[in-house]
Design an enzyme around this catalytic site. Structure first.
Site, short mmCIF file in Angstrom:
data_model
loop_
_atom_site.label_atom_id
_atom_site.label_comp_id
_atom_site.label_asym_id
_atom_site.label_seq_id
_atom_site.Cartn_x
_atom_site.Cartn_y
_atom_site.Cartn_z
N CYS A 126 0.80 -1.22 0.00
CA CYS A 126 0.00 0.00 0.00
C CYS A 126 0.85 1.29 0.00
CB CYS A 126 -0.95 0.00 1.18
SG CYS A 126 -0.24 -0.66 2.69
N HIS A 234 -2.86 6.22 4.67
CA HIS A 234 -1.44 6.39 4.96
C HIS A 234 -0.97 7.77 4.46
CE1 HIS A 234 -1.45 2.25 5.93
NE2 HIS A 234 -0.80 1.74 4.91
N1 LIG Z 1 -4.96 -3.64 5.03
C1 LIG Z 1 -4.23 -3.08 4.04
O1 LIG Z 1 -4.09 -1.86 3.91
C2 LIG Z 1 -3.58 -3.94 3.04
C3 LIG Z 1 -3.04 -3.33 1.94
C4 LIG Z 1 -2.44 -4.10 0.97
C5 LIG Z 1 -2.40 -5.44 1.14
N2 LIG Z 1 -2.93 -6.04 2.23
C6 LIG Z 1 -2.87 -7.51 2.31
O2 LIG Z 1 -4.15 -8.07 2.11
C7 LIG Z 1 -4.28 -9.24 2.91
C8 LIG Z 1 -5.51 -9.12 3.81
O3 LIG Z 1 -5.38 -7.99 4.64
P1 LIG Z 1 -6.60 -7.46 5.53
O4 LIG Z 1 -6.12 -6.21 6.13
O5 LIG Z 1 -7.89 -7.47 4.78
O6 LIG Z 1 -6.65 -8.64 6.67
P2 LIG Z 1 -7.87 -9.12 7.56
O7 LIG Z 1 -8.82 -8.01 7.81
O8 LIG Z 1 -7.27 -9.81 8.73
O9 LIG Z 1 -8.65 -10.21 6.63
C9 LIG Z 1 -8.09 -11.46 6.27
C10 LIG Z 1 -9.05 -12.20 5.34
O10 LIG Z 1 -8.43 -13.41 4.87
C11 LIG Z 1 -9.29 -14.52 5.13
N3 LIG Z 1 -8.49 -15.71 5.36
C12 LIG Z 1 -7.55 -15.91 6.30
N4 LIG Z 1 -7.03 -17.16 6.20
C13 LIG Z 1 -7.69 -17.75 5.18
C14 LIG Z 1 -7.64 -19.05 4.59
N5 LIG Z 1 -6.79 -19.98 5.03
N6 LIG Z 1 -8.45 -19.31 3.55
C15 LIG Z 1 -9.32 -18.38 3.09
N7 LIG Z 1 -9.43 -17.15 3.61
C16 LIG Z 1 -8.61 -16.84 4.64
C17 LIG Z 1 -10.07 -14.09 6.37
O11 LIG Z 1 -11.24 -14.89 6.49
P3 LIG Z 1 -11.97 -15.09 7.92
O12 LIG Z 1 -12.78 -13.86 8.19
O13 LIG Z 1 -12.81 -16.29 7.69
O14 LIG Z 1 -10.88 -15.31 8.93
C18 LIG Z 1 -10.37 -12.64 5.99
O15 LIG Z 1 -11.42 -12.59 5.04
C19 LIG Z 1 -2.95 -9.40 3.63
O16 LIG Z 1 -2.13 -10.26 2.87
C20 LIG Z 1 -2.40 -8.01 3.66
O17 LIG Z 1 -0.99 -8.01 3.73
C21 LIG Z 1 -3.55 -5.33 3.18
#
Ligand SMILES: NC(=O)c1ccc[n+]([C@@H]2O[C@H](COP(=O)([O-])OP(=O)(O)OC[C@H]3O[C@@H](n4cnc5c(N)ncnc54)[C@H](OP(=O)(O)O)[C@@H]3O)[C@@H](O)[C@H]2O)c1
Length: 329
Positions: A126, A234
């Site tokens: 990001c 950010h």
């Molecule tokens: N937040 C940001 O600004 C941002 C920016 C760029 C990239 N990212 C990346 O995007 C990803 C998600 O971030 P987030 O902030 O959205 O995290 P988050 O709010 O913790 O959400 C994680 C998601 O992944 C699912 N998940 C986890 N383990 C899984 C599995 N084994 N199989 C299928 N689904 C699974 C979870 O499902 P459940 O609800 O069922 O647990 C939930 O839907 C990360 O890799 C992060 O590095 C985030």
């Protein structure tokens, strides 16, 4: 166009659904996927309810595109399985970004690198995305030699648990912790894990991803990444040293014309970008544009974007739109 959203219950996944809806993305079937614990729960898209399905069910439905935001290990394990099923995966995690066989794409900068053979495509970090959208048009004109960036990153960048930690601390509740220390009324110069050279992985991502996206390893980048108790997006203080001299009015004009960039720079009227204003916006906001008087051919900028939008969901959806427009999927 059958589209799977993997991680549909997470912070990025939820915004992904909102962005697909807002942009009227041409999907005929939506397949929301999350972990086993969420299978059977429902999400709402365009006023209709959709059940969350498992990874295996989603793969058996052979989606055209899968937008992944479910963490690095999930992506490493399952993205190749979608690819095998003929799906093009656009992945938000860091799992594939530095793989030399995988394209790392910010549409305003390097969408032209994509071809029909790219079946796993990486969405950058990001903090990197919002910076390169601004750097690219300036690099094209003045050639960047060096970038020094310090970030002020929102807790939404860490996921659901971090937002809960901040909210709990504000209410005096002792709940689960996403960070090593309290985040409310605090500043943590620590994002992702520390490496042997004293930098964090987030800082190294900003350095290496910038070179890869800009296709130019000659650009020197150094970063300090910092978490602050903010929700909307950010912010980044960016110092840029150019090969060629620049005219400040021309810099402003280049940025005003740059795709995806909005200049907010009127200090006389106290106008500058802030995360509160960038929240839920798709653009990257730039302001505090001024010469660095301590060095020749150097510029200071302040860049702000919603990390869940342009920093994640919007960028991924824009990649998908590009693939459809160019018939690469
Ligand atoms: N937040 C940001 O600004 C941002 C920016 C760029 C990239 N990212 C990346 O995007 C990803 C998600 O971030 P987030 O902030 O959205 O995290 P988050 O709010 O913790 O959400 C994680 C998601 O992944 C699912 N998940 C986890 N383990 C899984 C599995 N084994 N199989 C299928 N689904 C699974 C979870 O499902 P459940 O609800 O069922 O647990 C939930 O839907 C990360 O890799 C992060 O590095 C985030």
């Amino acid at each position: 166009m059958k589209v799977a959203v993997v991680g549909a219950t997470g912070l990025v996944g939820t915004v992904m659904l909102k962005v697909l809806e807002e942009r009227n993305f041409p999907l005929t079937e939506l397949i929301p996927v999350a972990s086993e614990k969420s299978v059977g729960k429902e999400i709402t898209f365009k006023g209709k309810k959709f059940p969350i399905v498992s990874m295996d069910t989603a793969i058996s439905m052979k989606p055209d595109i899968a937008l992944f935001s479910a963490g690095g290990s999930t992506s490493l394990e399952h993205a190749p399985r979608f690819k095998e099923a003929g799906t093009t995966v656009i992945d938000n995690s860091s799992a594939w970004r530095m793989d030399p066989t995988i394209k790392l794409v910010v549409p305003e900068v390097n969408a032209h690198e994509l071809s029909i053979d790219n079946k796993i495509i990486a969405n950058p970090n990001c903090s990197t995305i919002q910076m390169v959208v601004v750097l690219k048009p300036l690099h094209d004109k003045y050639k960047i030699k060096r970038v020094v960036v310090s970030t002020y990153q929102s807790v939404t960048g860490t996921g659901v648990k971090a937002v809960e930690q901040l909210m709990n601390e504000r209410k005096g509740i002792d709940g689960p912790k996403a960070y090593a220390y309290e985040i409310d009324l605090n500043v943590l110069p620590h994002i992702d894990v520390f490496t042997e050279n004293g930098y964090t992985k987030e800082e190294i991502k900003m350095i290496k991803e910038t070179n890869k996206i800009m296709s130019d390893d000659s650009i020197k980048v150094t970063a300090t990444t910092v978490r602050i108790p903010v929700m909307g997006g950010h912010s980044e203080s960016v110092n840029i040293e150019f090969e060629n001299d620049f005219d400040l009015a021309e810099v402003r004009s280049i940025l005003e014309k740059a795709p995806g960039v909005i200049v907010v720079d009127d200090v006389a009227n106290l106008k500058y970008p802030m995360p509160k204003d960038a929240h839920e916006k798709d653009e990257v906001f730039v302001g505090r544009i001024r010469r660095d008087d301590s060095a020749p051919k150097a510029l200071n900028l302040w860049i702000v974007a919603d990390n869940l939008r342009k920093g994640a969901a919007t960028n991924a959806v824009q990649i998908a739109e590009y693939l459809i427009q160019k018939e690469l999927v």
